[in-house]
Design an enzyme around this catalytic site. Structure first.
Site, PDB file in Angstrom:
ATOM      1  N   ASP A 143       2.648 -12.455 -15.237  1.00 15.85           N
ATOM      2  CA  ASP A 143       1.274 -12.068 -14.937  1.00 15.85           C
ATOM      3  C   ASP A 143       0.370 -12.846 -15.884  1.00 15.85           C
ATOM      4  O   ASP A 143       0.389 -12.632 -17.083  1.00 15.85           O
ATOM      5  CB  ASP A 143       1.105 -10.558 -15.147  1.00 15.85           C
ATOM      6  CG  ASP A 143      -0.237 -10.043 -14.640  1.00 15.85           C
ATOM      7  OD1 ASP A 143      -1.197 -10.858 -14.569  1.00 15.85           O
ATOM      8  OD2 ASP A 143      -0.331  -8.850 -14.328  1.00 15.85           O
ATOM      9  N   ARG A 145      -2.945 -13.014 -15.755  1.00 13.98           N
ATOM     10  CA  ARG A 145      -4.337 -12.577 -15.727  1.00 13.98           C
ATOM     11  C   ARG A 145      -4.858 -12.269 -17.117  1.00 13.98           C
ATOM     12  O   ARG A 145      -4.177 -11.677 -17.940  1.00 13.98           O
ATOM     13  CB  ARG A 145      -4.493 -11.352 -14.826  1.00 13.98           C
ATOM     14  CG  ARG A 145      -4.371 -11.719 -13.375  1.00 13.98           C
ATOM     15  CD  ARG A 145      -4.439 -10.511 -12.496  1.00 13.98           C
ATOM     16  NE  ARG A 145      -3.306  -9.630 -12.720  1.00 13.98           N
ATOM     17  CZ  ARG A 145      -3.091  -8.518 -12.005  1.00 13.98           C
ATOM     18  NH1 ARG A 145      -3.938  -8.165 -11.072  1.00 13.98           N
ATOM     19  NH2 ARG A 145      -2.049  -7.773 -12.241  1.00 13.98           N
TER      20      ARG A 145
END
Ligand SMILES: [Zn+2]
Length: 221
Positions: A143, A145
């Site tokens: 991930d 982000r």
């Protein structure tokens, strides 16, 4: 590190009436920004009481409900059943409009790896990998982000205290590190369909998402 968070400023604010495919309507005040650290065109949608003119929004007693929503072209625009992004966004807009707050539309497609890489990852998933394993196989983190721009946007909007509409503990943790006070985390519903069931199960298992909330079955239309 709130002391080192670069300052962003509001660039434009404009009212946009919204109408979703199921007929739900509301009006958003769409904000654009200058000074966001990644130079991408992220937008904030002020909804409910926070669709009002900026000087009037955010009195100290009013804590906005905020959802950082990561862009998903396939889910948000085309109604892809491989994920639950479209129904999540639709739910978030209505719930935020009810109580007042902001939807932060973050241009970080595919957990930050981009649209083409996300579609490459889908191909790997069709070959048997799960969503996180596929990202790793492509040389990306599980991930990628980063919510720095979300924190910058909230600061520019004059909001330091927020209620977070999210099942993702990483969002609350990152925003807190970035100097915001998350007074409450409000879970979203789970939007289950036959083709996203394994995706959601993986998200719960690997991403520590809080998904023990009421299931909402999607109409199979
Ligand atoms: Zn999606």
């Amino acid at each position: 590190m709130p002391g080192t968070l670069p300052v962003a400023t509001i660039r434009t604010q404009v009212l946009v009436p919204l109408r979703f495919l199921d007929g739900f309507t509301t009006t958003a005040r769409v904000f654009t920004f200058a000074g966001l650290v990644d130079d991408r065109e992220h937008v904030a949608l002020g909804l409910g009481d926070f669709a009002g003119p900026l000087p009037a929004i955010g009195p100290p007693a009013s804590v906005p409900l905020v959802r950082p929503h990561s862009e998903c072209l396939t889910g948000d625009v085309f109604g892809s059943q491989r994920c639950d992004c479209g129904p999540q966004m639709r739910e978030a807009v209505e719930r935020i409009a009810d109580v007042g707050g902001f939807l932060l539309y973050l241009r970080q497609e595919g957990r930050g790896i981009g649209l083409y890489a996300k579609l490459d990852a889908y191909a790997l998933q069709d070959a048997g990998l799960d969503t996180y394993e596929a990202n790793l196989a492509l040389g990306h983190a599980e991930d990628e982000r980063d919510y720095t721009v979300a924190a910058q946007m909230l600061h520019a909007l004059g909001q330091r205290r927020v209620a977070l509409l999210s099942n993702n503990p990483d969002k609350a943790a990152q925003l807190t590190r970035l100097g915001l006070t998350v007074i409450e985390t409000v879970p979203t519903h789970v939007h289950l369909s036959p083709s996203n069931a394994s995706y959601l199960a993986t998200k719960a298992k690997r991403g520590a998402h809080t998904l023990d909330v009421p299931l909402v079955s999607e109409p199979s239309a």
